[in-house]
Design a protein around this motif. Structure first.
Motif, PDB file in Angstrom:
ATOM      1  N   TYR A  24       5.067  -3.277 -10.497  1.00  0.00           N
ATOM      2  CA  TYR A  24       4.677  -4.334  -9.566  1.00  0.00           C
ATOM      3  C   TYR A  24       3.539  -3.930  -8.637  1.00  0.00           C
ATOM      4  N   HIS A  25       3.447  -2.653  -8.316  1.00  0.00           N
ATOM      5  CA  HIS A  25       2.428  -2.171  -7.370  1.00  0.00           C
ATOM      6  C   HIS A  25       1.856  -0.849  -7.877  1.00  0.00           C
ATOM      7  N   GLU A  80       0.807  -1.215   0.000  1.00  0.00           N
ATOM      8  CA  GLU A  80       0.000   0.000   0.000  1.00  0.00           C
ATOM      9  C   GLU A  80       0.842   1.269   0.000  1.00  0.00           C
ATOM     10  N   THR A  81       1.912   1.285   0.826  1.00  0.00           N
ATOM     11  CA  THR A  81       2.717   2.496   1.004  1.00  0.00           C
ATOM     12  C   THR A  81       4.174   2.116   1.180  1.00  0.00           C
ATOM     13  N   ILE A  82       5.085   2.986   0.700  1.00  0.00           N
ATOM     14  CA  ILE A  82       6.518   2.741   0.846  1.00  0.00           C
ATOM     15  C   ILE A  82       7.230   4.067   1.121  1.00  0.00           C
ATOM     16  N   LEU A 108       2.122  10.391  -2.045  1.00  0.00           N
ATOM     17  CA  LEU A 108       1.667  10.541  -3.424  1.00  0.00           C
ATOM     18  C   LEU A 108       1.513   9.175  -4.084  1.00  0.00           C
ATOM     19  N   PRO A 109       0.585   9.063  -5.030  1.00  0.00           N
ATOM     20  CA  PRO A 109       0.541   7.845  -5.842  1.00  0.00           C
ATOM     21  C   PRO A 109       1.807   7.760  -6.687  1.00  0.00           C
ATOM     22  N   CYS A 159      13.521   2.697  -9.432  1.00  0.00           N
ATOM     23  CA  CYS A 159      12.580   2.260  -8.398  1.00  0.00           C
ATOM     24  C   CYS A 159      11.165   2.731  -8.696  1.00  0.00           C
ATOM     25  N   ARG A 160      11.024   3.944  -9.211  1.00  0.00           N
ATOM     26  CA  ARG A 160       9.701   4.444  -9.579  1.00  0.00           C
ATOM     27  C   ARG A 160       9.066   3.532 -10.619  1.00  0.00           C
TER      28      ARG A 160
END
Length: 160
Positions: free
Chosen positions: A101-102, A75-77, A118-119, A94-95
């Motif tokens: 993947y997510h 959900e969040t990182i 942020l999304p 990484c972005r």
């Protein structure tokens, strides 16, 4: 940009990454820690593996740790630098991996006194969508050949 309100669970995620950075990032080999959370509150952490070949970032190691435990939906990182550098935005690679993947993941960025969530899509506008570019593997198996793109108004090579 679509900023989402920071929750207490988001601040706790930053604290988790900060604790890992303080504990494990004590050399040039490991200088960034990341923490990723699932919708049910499970947290997975990782540190980067600095290497001359371009070793993985902390975010990717955290994604791998989650995948190892069978978690497919994050959900969040957040990523945090060593030596008190605070929250770091993810690099371009990484972005892209986070998006692939997510695609629904939220990323915590900004200075510690103005953190925001942020999304990942806001961090990578007009992105390359890996899933859209993947070949139909069944076509390769059926025909034994890579599919050729169709080009309008083209003619077969035998017509030359």
């Amino acid at each position: 940009m679509t900023t989402t309100t920071m929750l207490d669970t988001d601040r706790a995620l930053v604290q988790a990454a900060t604790a890992v950075a303080k504990l494990r990032c004590r050399s040039d080999n490991h200088s960034v820690a990341a923490a990723a959370r699932t919708a049910d509150g499970r947290v997975f952490t990782g540190v980067n593996l600095a290497h001359f070949t371009g070793g993985p970032c902390a975010e990717l190691v955290a994604l791998g740790a989650a995948a190892t435990q069978g978690e497919a939906e994050l959900e969040t990182i957040v990523a945090v630098g060593d030596r008190g550098r605070g929250v770091l935005p993810p690099c371009g690679r990484c972005r892209q991996v986070l998006l692939d993947y997510h695609p629904g993941i939220q990323v915590i960025v900004g200075p510690i006194d103005a953190l925001r969530k942020l999304p990942v899509t806001d961090l990578l506008p007009d992105s390359y969508v890996w899933a859209d570019q993947r070949l139909d593997a069944s076509a390769i198996v059926r025909t034994g050949q890579w599919p050729m793109p169709t080009v309008p108004a083209s003619r077969a090579a035998s017509e030359d």
